[in-house]
Design a protein around this motif. Structure first.
Motif, short mmCIF file in Angstrom:
data_model
loop_
_atom_site.label_atom_id
_atom_site.label_comp_id
_atom_site.label_asym_id
_atom_site.label_seq_id
_atom_site.Cartn_x
_atom_site.Cartn_y
_atom_site.Cartn_z
N PHE A 68 5.19 -1.79 3.11
CA PHE A 68 3.82 -1.75 3.82
C PHE A 68 3.97 -1.14 4.96
CE2 PHE A 68 1.92 -4.68 0.60
CZ PHE A 68 0.94 -3.80 -0.03
N LYS A 112 0.66 -14.28 3.93
CA LYS A 112 0.60 -12.80 4.13
C LYS A 112 0.18 -12.60 5.58
CE LYS A 112 -1.78 -8.68 2.96
NZ LYS A 112 -2.56 -8.03 2.29
N GLU A 152 -8.83 -9.78 6.96
CA GLU A 152 -7.46 -10.19 7.41
C GLU A 152 -7.52 -10.07 8.96
OE1 GLU A 152 -4.88 -9.01 3.56
OE2 GLU A 152 -4.31 -8.00 5.41
N ASP A 197 -8.31 0.51 -6.58
CA ASP A 197 -7.29 -0.08 -6.21
C ASP A 197 -6.25 -0.19 -7.65
OD1 ASP A 197 -7.48 -0.37 -3.63
OD2 ASP A 197 -8.01 -2.55 -3.79
N ASN A 250 -13.32 -1.11 4.68
CA ASN A 250 -12.55 -1.84 3.64
C ASN A 250 -12.76 -3.32 3.99
OD1 ASN A 250 -10.66 -3.24 2.54
ND2 ASN A 250 -9.34 -1.62 2.27
N SER A 301 -2.49 6.35 0.19
CA SER A 301 -2.37 5.20 -0.70
C SER A 301 -3.96 4.76 -1.22
CB SER A 301 -1.88 4.25 0.24
OG SER A 301 -0.71 4.23 0.47
N LYS A 342 -9.68 -5.51 4.64
CA LYS A 342 -9.25 -5.30 6.20
C LYS A 342 -9.92 -6.07 6.96
CE LYS A 342 -7.36 -0.58 5.84
NZ LYS A 342 -7.58 0.73 6.59
N ALA A 349 -13.45 -0.38 13.13
CA ALA A 349 -13.78 1.01 12.29
C ALA A 349 -13.23 0.93 10.90
CB ALA A 349 -13.40 2.17 13.19
N THR A 350 -13.40 0.20 9.95
CA THR A 350 -13.08 -0.01 8.62
C THR A 350 -14.22 0.05 7.72
OG1 THR A 350 -11.45 -0.74 7.09
CG2 THR A 350 -12.38 -2.24 8.84
N PHE A 388 -5.39 -7.45 -1.68
CA PHE A 388 -6.07 -6.39 -2.33
C PHE A 388 -4.98 -5.09 -2.38
CE2 PHE A 388 -6.28 -3.37 1.51
CZ PHE A 388 -5.81 -4.50 2.57
N GLY A 389 -5.63 -4.01 -2.81
CA GLY A 389 -4.65 -2.76 -3.03
C GLY A 389 -3.28 -3.15 -3.80
N TYR A 390 -2.31 -2.77 -2.94
CA TYR A 390 -0.88 -2.99 -3.62
C TYR A 390 -0.32 -4.42 -3.80
CZ TYR A 390 -1.48 2.32 -3.51
OH TYR A 390 -1.98 3.56 -3.83
N HIS A 403 2.57 -6.48 7.48
CA HIS A 403 2.43 -5.16 8.56
C HIS A 403 1.42 -5.30 9.37
CE1 HIS A 403 0.17 -4.87 4.73
NE2 HIS A 403 -0.31 -3.52 4.88
N ASP A 409 -7.59 0.66 11.79
CA ASP A 409 -6.31 0.41 10.96
C ASP A 409 -6.03 1.58 9.94
OD1 ASP A 409 -5.18 -0.30 8.28
OD2 ASP A 409 -4.94 -2.18 9.07
N ASP A 410 -5.04 2.11 9.94
CA ASP A 410 -4.79 2.97 8.85
C ASP A 410 -3.32 2.61 8.43
OD1 ASP A 410 -5.71 5.61 7.41
OD2 ASP A 410 -3.76 6.34 7.69
N GLU A 453 -10.63 11.91 7.38
CA GLU A 453 -9.22 11.55 7.70
C GLU A 453 -8.34 12.53 7.30
OE1 GLU A 453 -7.99 7.63 6.29
OE2 GLU A 453 -10.10 6.89 6.33
#
Ligand code: ITT
Length: 206
Positions: free
Chosen positions: A116, A183, A15, A93, A9, A83, A12, A6-7, A160-162, A188, A66-67, A39
């Protein structure tokens, strides 16, 4: 065993597939493309469960969600659960990263630490019960933390992201300068999966 992820993104999803593909080859991960729930939880765990339950109800399948986010100590844990929309809904981002760098511009290196955080929820619908009843046979969450610091300028092209502004503890490289496999071995998200793995194996009988 089929599990819906359920994303919305795509990073994600990539990964998840890399982390889980190696460890649980029996898992057939399908992407959830139904309506996105609001959310409005106050923790990573609450939001992960909201997303997983929505997908489980919509599909009738076991669901993973995943949150995640970056929590900076001196900002009291912000951006944290905000975030993805730190600079505003839909800003993206880069805007989120730039705002964070601005906010930390006057902060010395030793106070730029944070982590993270990733919380993964597993929800399994109750067999034979009406989905609308909202009853689930399994509702589990597991988390992973990856400590490090926010650097002064974005570096790196991966991830991605941060990732370009996060330097993991003990590393001279940002998360975006690490190869994806590096990574995914220590992140995380990888740790959250490590913690969820026993529950996942037991629940889905893999
Ligand atoms: P879904 O809710 O559809 O899963 P999302 O991107 O909105 O997608 P979140 O609400 O969990 O997901 O927000 C997570 C944000 O935290 C994400 O957009 C990134 O900005 C950041 N983030 C999470 N994991 C990250 C990682 O591994 N590397 C870099 N940034 C990450």
């Amino acid at each position: 065993m089929r599990v819906v992820l359920a994303t919305h993104n795509q990073h994600k999803v990539d990964e998840f597939q890399k982390i889980l593909g190696a460890r649980m080859p029996g898992l057939d991960i399908v992407r959830y493309d139904g309506p996105e729930p609001v959310e409005d939880g106050t923790t990573f765990a609450e939001n992960a469960l909201i997303k997983a339950k929505a997908a489980a109800l919509h599909t009738g399948l076991p669901a993973l969600a995943d949150d995640s986010g970056l929590s900076v100590d001196i900002l009291g844990g912000a951006p944290g659960i905000f975030s993805a929309r730190w600079a505003g809904h839909g800003k993206g981002d880069r805007a989120n990263r730039d705002l964070l760098l601005d906010q930390l511009a006057d902060i010395h290196d030793e106070h730029r630490e944070g982590a993270f955080v990733c919380t993964i929820a597993l929800v399994v619908p109750e067999r034979g019960k009406a989905a609308e009843a909202g009853e689930f046979a399994v509702e589990e969450v597991a988390s992973g933390f990856w400590r490090g610091m926010v650097v002064r300028e974005a570096r790196g092209e991966h991830g991605f992201g941060y990732d370009p502004v996060f330097q993991p503890a003990g590393s001279a490289l940002t998360a975006a300068e690490l190869a994806p496999a590096e990574k995914n071995a220590v992140s995380h998200r990888a740790l959250a999966f490590e913690n969820l793995l026993p529950i996942l194996s037991r629940t889905l009988a893999l």
